[in-house]
Design a protein around this motif. Structure first.
Motif, mmCIF file in Angstrom:
data_model
loop_
_atom_site.group_PDB
_atom_site.id
_atom_site.type_symbol
_atom_site.label_atom_id
_atom_site.label_comp_id
_atom_site.label_asym_id
_atom_site.label_seq_id
_atom_site.Cartn_x
_atom_site.Cartn_y
_atom_site.Cartn_z
ATOM 1 N N MET A 1 38.443 85.212 -5.344
ATOM 2 C CA MET A 1 37.199 85.916 -4.954
ATOM 3 C C MET A 1 37.369 87.191 -4.451
ATOM 4 N N LEU A 2 36.216 87.943 -4.625
ATOM 5 C CA LEU A 2 36.394 89.377 -4.022
ATOM 6 C C LEU A 2 35.212 89.415 -3.042
ATOM 7 N N ALA A 3 35.507 90.151 -1.926
ATOM 8 C CA ALA A 3 34.433 90.316 -0.973
ATOM 9 C C ALA A 3 34.315 92.058 -0.808
ATOM 10 N N GLY A 4 33.429 92.529 -1.731
ATOM 11 C CA GLY A 4 33.162 94.064 -2.083
ATOM 12 C C GLY A 4 34.576 94.398 -2.672
ATOM 13 N N ASP A 5 35.106 95.495 -1.972
ATOM 14 C CA ASP A 5 36.418 96.124 -2.508
ATOM 15 C C ASP A 5 37.753 95.367 -1.793
ATOM 16 N N LEU A 6 37.321 94.287 -1.074
ATOM 17 C CA LEU A 6 38.595 93.549 -0.370
ATOM 18 C C LEU A 6 38.638 92.036 -1.206
ATOM 19 N N PRO A 7 39.727 91.521 -1.178
ATOM 20 C CA PRO A 7 40.159 90.301 -1.697
ATOM 21 C C PRO A 7 39.554 89.411 -0.787
ATOM 22 N N GLY A 8 39.024 88.299 -1.156
ATOM 23 C CA GLY A 8 38.440 87.210 -0.295
ATOM 24 C C GLY A 8 39.094 86.717 0.843
ATOM 25 N N PHE A 9 40.364 86.886 0.703
ATOM 26 C CA PHE A 9 41.520 86.265 1.750
ATOM 27 C C PHE A 9 41.977 87.589 2.710
ATOM 28 N N GLY A 166 45.210 123.336 -6.955
ATOM 29 C CA GLY A 166 44.205 122.507 -7.569
ATOM 30 C C GLY A 166 43.342 123.010 -8.688
ATOM 31 N N PRO A 167 42.108 123.093 -8.334
ATOM 32 C CA PRO A 167 41.400 121.796 -7.586
ATOM 33 C C PRO A 167 41.493 120.577 -8.195
ATOM 34 N N LEU A 168 41.612 119.565 -7.285
ATOM 35 C CA LEU A 168 41.741 118.118 -7.622
ATOM 36 C C LEU A 168 40.299 117.804 -7.408
ATOM 37 N N ALA A 169 39.810 116.636 -8.404
ATOM 38 C CA ALA A 169 38.473 115.979 -8.279
ATOM 39 C C ALA A 169 38.358 114.733 -7.376
ATOM 40 N N TYR A 170 37.208 114.392 -6.806
ATOM 41 C CA TYR A 170 37.468 113.371 -5.886
ATOM 42 C C TYR A 170 37.746 112.125 -6.631
ATOM 43 N N GLU A 171 37.265 111.920 -7.757
ATOM 44 C CA GLU A 171 37.717 110.614 -8.808
ATOM 45 C C GLU A 171 38.871 110.559 -9.482
ATOM 46 N N ARG A 172 39.690 111.769 -9.229
ATOM 47 C CA ARG A 172 41.039 111.703 -9.841
ATOM 48 C C ARG A 172 42.142 111.536 -8.886
ATOM 49 N N GLN A 173 41.637 111.287 -7.831
ATOM 50 C CA GLN A 173 42.920 111.270 -6.598
ATOM 51 C C GLN A 173 43.628 109.842 -6.835
ATOM 52 N N ASN A 255 34.160 100.570 5.636
ATOM 53 C CA ASN A 255 34.891 101.627 6.153
ATOM 54 C C ASN A 255 35.106 102.270 4.785
ATOM 55 N N ASN A 256 35.472 103.878 5.116
ATOM 56 C CA ASN A 256 35.657 104.614 4.000
ATOM 57 C C ASN A 256 37.178 104.436 3.415
ATOM 58 N N THR A 257 37.913 104.050 4.148
ATOM 59 C CA THR A 257 39.176 103.729 3.607
ATOM 60 C C THR A 257 39.369 102.797 2.496
ATOM 61 N N GLY A 260 39.419 103.789 -1.380
ATOM 62 C CA GLY A 260 40.629 104.257 -1.998
ATOM 63 C C GLY A 260 40.775 105.778 -2.002
ATOM 64 N N GLN A 261 40.806 106.330 -3.277
ATOM 65 C CA GLN A 261 40.619 107.970 -3.234
ATOM 66 C C GLN A 261 41.391 108.561 -2.166
ATOM 67 N N SER A 262 40.739 109.014 -1.194
ATOM 68 C CA SER A 262 41.193 109.801 -0.050
ATOM 69 C C SER A 262 42.196 108.998 0.691
ATOM 70 N N ALA A 263 42.266 107.608 0.801
ATOM 71 C CA ALA A 263 43.367 106.920 1.462
ATOM 72 C C ALA A 263 44.600 107.275 0.770
ATOM 73 N N PHE A 264 44.814 107.555 -0.273
ATOM 74 C CA PHE A 264 46.085 107.605 -0.931
ATOM 75 C C PHE A 264 46.843 108.852 -0.368
ATOM 76 N N HIS A 265 46.363 109.770 0.211
ATOM 77 C CA HIS A 265 46.862 110.686 0.736
ATOM 78 C C HIS A 265 47.533 110.271 2.169
#
Length: 353
Positions: A1-9, A166-173, A255-257, A260-265
């Motif tokens: 199961m999922l808890a939003g964008d996190l795994p349930g565990f 760039g420019p990069l796009a947010y959804e392409r990160q 949390n914003n992290t 994903g997206q910006s977190a990969f930097h």
């Protein structure tokens, strides 16, 4: 199961993180030995080869005089893969001068990079965006120009995806990060390597006093500042504004992290098995470090910031260097680098040994 964008565990995974390589937890009791060991582990997990001795081969163009300093465009090889454009500002007078490696933020704004911090005298098309960003995040100031007027050599370069790279796009990160992983590399690791090499390039310039080379940034730039100090020795002091917390304080719903997206930097796969975020920053000890965070910053909880500051404090104090570490939580400040904060940083830079 999922808890939003996190795994349930996710709580079980988070609770299993013990950070066994952290100073004070690791069985290594000699700090120099610990730093070499911990830094080697971080280096391994960056996934980008450190043994890159590609000549910088700087090219200087578009020289122009300003109020108290000289502006130049510089293009430099930070790795064997690409030439990187930047801005270099040098105070008038007789050097060598103290220097600042100025590291730009993320902000989900990719059409400008170095122009977020240095007024683009060479490009009128980016000037409007740069001015707008300076008003939004920096109290209307171009931080690099302000530092140069105050006697610092300033280097600011475009990170991959920003400005002229760039420019990069947010959804392409995430796609960019994924493709680099497929190629055996890492978006965050490349950023770390380039920043480390940029610091060494700056320190090696004849106009620079290599004993006084600071790294400075806000938001992602703040993360980059302490990371550069942690991974290399060219930086003699670092100031980070609005980026410090512990991993467990970030991996919580909302949390914003978690988007994903910006977190990969900033994501070095597997690092959390060994070190927490402030543990990595502690690799810079006992050099002078300044951490300013906003008490109303929506990206970092005050509790997470205080816990990280305490972890940093324990390291510097253990080395009898507590006076070289300054950590502050500004209760009425959000995710901003206000003029008042800038003045605090400028004064700290002037006083740093």
């Amino acid at each position: 199961m999922l808890a939003g964008d996190l795994p349930g565990f996710h709580r079980a995974l988070r609770d299993e993180l013990r950070f066994p390589l952290a100073w004070g937890t690791s069985p290594i009791r000699d700090f120099g030995t610990w730093r070499r060991t911990a830094r080697a582990k971080v280096e391994e997990l960056l996934l980008v080869d450190r043994q890159d001795d590609t000549p910088y081969d700087p090219e200087f163009t578009d020289r122009a005089e300003a109020d108290g300093y000289t502006r130049e465009r510089v293009t430099v090889s930070l790795t064997r893969y690409a030439r990187v454009p930047g801005a270099l500002l040098t105070p008038h007078g007789t050097g060598p001068f103290p220097a600042v490696l100025l590291l730009h933020d993320h902000g989900s704004r990719f059409d400008i990079g170095k122009e977020k911090l240095v007024r683009p005298w060479y490009d009128d098309t980016r000037l409007a965006s740069a001015r707008q960003w300076a008003r939004q995040c920096y109290g209307g100031r171009f931080l690099g120009d302000e530092l140069a007027r105050r006697g610092h050599v300033v280097l600011c370069l475009d990170a991959l995806g920003w400005g002229e790279r760039g420019p990069l796009a947010y959804e392409r990160q995430q796609a960019l990060a994924s493709n680099l992983y497929h190629l055996g590399s890492s978006l965050a690791g490349l950023l770390a390597r380039e920043d480390e090499r940029a610091a060494a390039f700056l320190a090696g310039l004849d106009r620079v006093d290599a004993r006084r080379v600071a790294a400075l940034g806000f938001s992602l730039g703040g993360y980059r500042a302490w990371q550069t100090a942690a991974l290399g020795d060219a930086v003699t002091a670092a100031a980070s504004v609005c980026w410090m917390t512990g991993l467990k304080g970030m991996m919580v719903p909302g949390n914003n992290t978690l988007r994903g997206q910006s977190a990969f930097h900033m994501l070095h796969p597997g690092l959390a098995r060994y070190l927490d975020i402030p543990d990595v920053a502690s690799l810079a000890a006992p050099r002078p470090m300044l951490f300013l965070n906003g008490g109303r910053d929506p990206l970092f909880t005050p509790e997470g910031v205080r816990a990280a500051h305490a972890r940093l404090r324990a390291v510097w104090d253990s080395l009898h260097a507590g006076e070289r570490l300054r950590t502050e939580l500004w209760p009425d400040t959000g995710h901003d680098f206000t003029v008042r904060m800038q003045e605090e940083v400028f004064a700290w830079l002037d006083a740093a040994p």
